[in-house]
Design a protein around this motif. Structure first.
Motif, mmCIF file in Angstrom:
data_model
loop_
_atom_site.group_PDB
_atom_site.id
_atom_site.type_symbol
_atom_site.label_atom_id
_atom_site.label_comp_id
_atom_site.label_asym_id
_atom_site.label_seq_id
_atom_site.Cartn_x
_atom_site.Cartn_y
_atom_site.Cartn_z
ATOM 1 N N THR A 254 -14.673 62.629 5.709
ATOM 2 C CA THR A 254 -13.217 62.494 5.874
ATOM 3 C C THR A 254 -12.500 63.850 5.826
ATOM 4 N N PRO A 255 -12.971 64.832 6.552
ATOM 5 C CA PRO A 255 -12.317 66.149 6.515
ATOM 6 C C PRO A 255 -10.929 66.139 7.140
ATOM 7 N N GLY A 256 -10.709 65.232 8.098
ATOM 8 C CA GLY A 256 -9.401 65.162 8.739
ATOM 9 C C GLY A 256 -8.317 64.731 7.772
ATOM 10 N N VAL A 257 -8.651 63.856 6.829
ATOM 11 C CA VAL A 257 -7.694 63.461 5.805
ATOM 12 C C VAL A 257 -7.351 64.661 4.933
ATOM 13 N N GLY A 258 -8.381 65.430 4.576
ATOM 14 C CA GLY A 258 -8.138 66.642 3.794
ATOM 15 C C GLY A 258 -7.244 67.622 4.526
ATOM 16 N N ARG A 259 -7.500 67.807 5.810
ATOM 17 C CA ARG A 259 -6.676 68.701 6.619
ATOM 18 C C ARG A 259 -5.223 68.224 6.646
ATOM 19 N N PHE A 260 -4.997 66.927 6.776
ATOM 20 C CA PHE A 260 -3.648 66.370 6.804
ATOM 21 C C PHE A 260 -2.921 66.683 5.497
ATOM 22 N N LEU A 261 -3.578 66.477 4.370
ATOM 23 C CA LEU A 261 -2.942 66.719 3.072
ATOM 24 C C LEU A 261 -2.599 68.193 2.894
ATOM 25 N N VAL A 262 -3.539 69.064 3.219
ATOM 26 C CA VAL A 262 -3.313 70.495 3.037
ATOM 27 C C VAL A 262 -2.225 70.998 3.984
ATOM 28 N N ASP A 263 -2.258 70.566 5.234
ATOM 29 C CA ASP A 263 -1.265 71.027 6.204
ATOM 30 C C ASP A 263 0.149 70.617 5.818
ATOM 31 N N THR A 264 0.314 69.385 5.338
ATOM 32 C CA THR A 264 1.658 68.928 4.979
ATOM 33 C C THR A 264 2.183 69.684 3.766
ATOM 34 N N PHE A 265 1.320 69.967 2.797
ATOM 35 C CA PHE A 265 1.782 70.737 1.641
ATOM 36 C C PHE A 265 2.107 72.172 2.032
ATOM 37 N N ASP B 151 -15.035 82.082 -0.474
ATOM 38 C CA ASP B 151 -14.500 83.147 -1.323
ATOM 39 C C ASP B 151 -13.128 83.609 -0.842
ATOM 40 N N ALA B 152 -12.943 83.650 0.479
ATOM 41 C CA ALA B 152 -11.648 84.052 1.018
ATOM 42 C C ALA B 152 -10.567 83.031 0.663
ATOM 43 N N ALA B 153 -10.918 81.740 0.718
ATOM 44 C CA ALA B 153 -9.955 80.695 0.365
ATOM 45 C C ALA B 153 -9.579 80.781 -1.105
ATOM 46 N N VAL B 154 -10.556 81.040 -1.959
ATOM 47 C CA VAL B 154 -10.286 81.160 -3.392
ATOM 48 C C VAL B 154 -9.431 82.401 -3.667
ATOM 49 N N ALA B 155 -9.737 83.505 -2.983
ATOM 50 C CA ALA B 155 -8.960 84.735 -3.176
ATOM 51 C C ALA B 155 -7.507 84.542 -2.743
ATOM 52 N N ALA B 156 -7.313 83.849 -1.625
ATOM 53 C CA ALA B 156 -5.950 83.590 -1.155
ATOM 54 C C ALA B 156 -5.203 82.702 -2.142
ATOM 55 N N ALA B 157 -5.892 81.691 -2.664
ATOM 56 C CA ALA B 157 -5.276 80.813 -3.650
ATOM 57 C C ALA B 157 -4.939 81.580 -4.922
ATOM 58 N N ARG B 158 -5.823 82.506 -5.316
ATOM 59 C CA ARG B 158 -5.575 83.302 -6.522
ATOM 60 C C ARG B 158 -4.296 84.125 -6.356
ATOM 61 N N GLU B 159 -4.128 84.721 -5.192
ATOM 62 C CA GLU B 159 -2.942 85.536 -4.954
ATOM 63 C C GLU B 159 -1.679 84.678 -4.962
ATOM 64 N N ALA B 160 -1.771 83.486 -4.366
ATOM 65 C CA ALA B 160 -0.603 82.604 -4.305
ATOM 66 C C ALA B 160 -0.302 81.948 -5.643
ATOM 67 N N SER B 161 -1.299 81.889 -6.522
ATOM 68 C CA SER B 161 -1.132 81.170 -7.785
ATOM 69 C C SER B 161 -0.053 81.803 -8.664
ATOM 70 N N HIS C 114 6.111 76.685 2.968
ATOM 71 C CA HIS C 114 6.372 77.721 3.965
ATOM 72 C C HIS C 114 5.163 78.643 4.193
ATOM 73 N N GLY C 115 3.987 78.034 4.258
ATOM 74 C CA GLY C 115 2.796 78.767 4.640
ATOM 75 C C GLY C 115 2.044 79.451 3.522
ATOM 76 N N ARG C 116 2.547 79.402 2.321
ATOM 77 C CA ARG C 116 1.833 80.045 1.210
ATOM 78 C C ARG C 116 0.556 79.268 0.896
ATOM 79 N N PRO C 117 -0.554 79.962 0.673
ATOM 80 C CA PRO C 117 -1.848 79.279 0.485
ATOM 81 C C PRO C 117 -2.052 78.775 -0.937
ATOM 82 N N VAL C 118 -1.108 77.985 -1.419
ATOM 83 C CA VAL C 118 -1.228 77.422 -2.767
ATOM 84 C C VAL C 118 -2.286 76.321 -2.789
ATOM 85 N N LEU C 119 -2.342 75.530 -1.712
ATOM 86 C CA LEU C 119 -3.369 74.498 -1.551
ATOM 87 C C LEU C 119 -4.171 74.840 -0.307
ATOM 88 N N ASN C 120 -5.420 75.224 -0.506
ATOM 89 C CA ASN C 120 -6.277 75.663 0.600
ATOM 90 C C ASN C 120 -7.365 74.640 0.882
#
Length: 509
Positions: A179-190, A42-52, A195-201
């Motif tokens: 394959t969570p590490g692949v997911g982490r790589f994609l999210v971290d690079t985006f 829920d926190a990840a979705v809320a952060a994404a909602r704010e960044a959206s 600049h740190g905005r939680p558009v992709l969580n």
């Protein structure tokens, strides 16, 4: 495909429980990740909602610049990404490079095409409303949840992530527990690019984490996995009337006509059936060959199959089964085909080991066997002769799935391809449609519904918005409580002229 992994729970009080991502070839721990619960999702979705809102308001051109920067970052770090896929999924490094490269191409296409596909454009109004100007545009939904698979952990979820982002949505991504590490790589690079905005969580965990995402305050779920799990996803999403796009399994066939290039057809069948250890939803599991060329095709197929073997860092052309439980499924399909009279011409009984499956080709397999009716998801091919292309199409379509397929031939190939009940078909190649960003990707039946990729994939993560603007007063004022009989009579006359003509249908005899 989906899985269940026993998490390594630390304590019931204190740090969140965790699970390990393991290298399927060596058993080594690649990484340890948290099992996110309801609060974290829920926190990840809320952060994404704010960044959206920030992401949406950038507009197509602003989002394009960020997405193209992400594309460039992934391209420069391609070897790192491929290594992560190699270690977590087990596939050869070269296959991981190919997968990631195609994903990068899709990011670029979505970024550059979103404005043209989704932006406001005029629509014809017709004679009755000729005083109006009509427009349609496509608005982002808000926050999209993406549940990704393990077999193509970069390419497949990117078909939802990149297209949802290009359309103006924020995204919460739950990668496979394998394959969570692949997911982490994609999210971290985006996240680095924005600049740190939680558009992709990112959220990580097992099936329960995915269920939390389905029932969270997201505006759509994009899921890739088995049909059985897809039904569970739909049921969970129904609680909040959350729409879904489902890309489920397949039982795709490759058809070989009598005038086909047999060398090319055999090469394609082996690649589509054996690459990635057969763990490809759009790969080939069934081959139907015209009886006139069955024997020479088999000779060519077995000739090309010489030397094919699994392995990890020792020159194997494909890796281990990523999900250990799938080995039992593959074994049961091979055993059932042989028990029903199928003839193993390569591999067969004993082909399934504790990590790897030897390439297996079985011919003359009854059509009601498990190896024909159910998704095997292993490096196996069932090859059966058919008397003509009508029988090939009939057998190809005699399945609950309808994802993809291929046809090899000359004169009739396009006609045969058009008759196959599937979302995608290649002629004289295999899986080519997946590498063309402008084409829609998806299936019918138990293979799912909705589309990723192409204009349809962009629209999948939007809602259409219709706008009309009056440019002059109407000749007939129909939208008024003061409308009189004269106006209604003229309206009827116009309708008669426009639509009252005689039918062009042939007369009944």
């Amino acid at each position: 495909m989906t899985a269940t992994i026993e998490p390594s729970v630390e304590t019931t009080e204190g740090p969140r429980p965790t699970f390990d991502s393991l290298n399927p070839a060596t058993g080594d721990v690649v990484g340890t990740f948290p099992i996110d619960g309801r609060a974290e999702v829920d926190a990840a979705v809320a952060a994404a909602r704010e960044a959206s809102a920030w992401w949406r308001d950038l507009g197509f051109d602003g989002r394009k610049e960020y997405l193209l920067q992400w594309r460039s970052v992934l391209t420069r770090r391609l070897s790192q990404l491929a290594d992560q896929v190699h270690r977590e999924g087990g596939k050869p490094h070269g296959d991981a490079l190919l997968e990631a490269g195609l994903a990068i191409d899709h990011i670029a296409w979505a970024a550059k095409s979103a404005g043209k596909v989704l932006g406001r454009h005029k629509v014809g109004t017709g004679l009755l409303m000729s005083n109006q100007t009509a427009y349609v545009e496509y608005k982002p939904l808000g926050v999209v949840g993406v549940i990704g698979p393990w077999n193509y952990p970069t390419f497949t979820p990117m078909g939802s992530i990149a297209y949802a982002l290009a359309a103006g949505n924020a995204v919460v991504f739950k990668p496979s527990e394998y394959t969570p590490g692949v997911g982490r790589f994609l999210v971290d690079t985006f996240t680095e690019v924005v600049h740190g905005r939680p558009v992709l969580n990112l959220v990580t965990g097992l099936g329960e984490t995915g269920n939390h995402l389905c029932t969270a305050a997201v505006d759509k779920i994009a899921f890739t996995g088995s049909a059985a799990t897809g039904k569970k996803v739909m049921a969970a999403c129904a609680e909040n009337l959350t729409p879904v796009v489902i890309e489920a399994g397949g039982k795709d066939s490759l058809i070989v006509d009598e005038d086909a290039d047999l060398q090319s057809a055999a090469e394609a069948a082996l690649w589509a059936g054996m690459s990635n250890a057969g763990q490809t939803c759009i790969g080939t599991e069934r081959v139907y060959v015209h009886e006139k060329v069955f024997d020479p095709f088999m000779a060519e197929l077995l000739k090309q199959a010489e030397g094919i073997r699994p392995g990890y860092d020792d020159g194997g052309v494909y890796g281990p089964a990523t999900m250990p439980k799938q080995l039992d499924v593959i074994r049961s399909h091979i055993d059932d085909a042989l028990a029903r009279g199928g003839q193993a011409v390569l591999g067969g009984a004993g082909a399934v080991g504790d990590k790897y499956v030897q390439p297996t080709i079985i011919t003359h397999v009854p059509e009601d066997s498990l190896a024909v009716t159910e998704e095997t998801f292993g490096p196996t091919l069932v090859v059966n002769p058919v008397k003509d292309m009508d029988e090939a199409v009939e057998l190809t379509n005699a399945t609950k799935y309808g994802l993809a397929g291929a046809v090899f031939g000359k004169k009739r190939a396009m006609d045969v391809a058009a008759r196959i009940r599937s979302g995608m078909t290649s002629v004289n190649s295999v899986i080519s449609f997946a590498a063309i960003p402008g084409l829609p990707f998806g299936g019918v039946g138990d293979s799912g519904f909705g589309r990723i990729h192409g204009p349809d994939g962009l629209r999948e993560f939007t809602y259409p918005k219709a706008i009309t603007k009056q440019r002059m007063k109407p000749v007939l004022m129909l939208q008024s409580l003061t409308r009189d009989e004269k106006t209604e009579s003229r309206f009827q006359q116009i309708l008669t002229v426009m639509h009252g003509g005689s039918s062009t249908l042939p007369k009944r005899r």
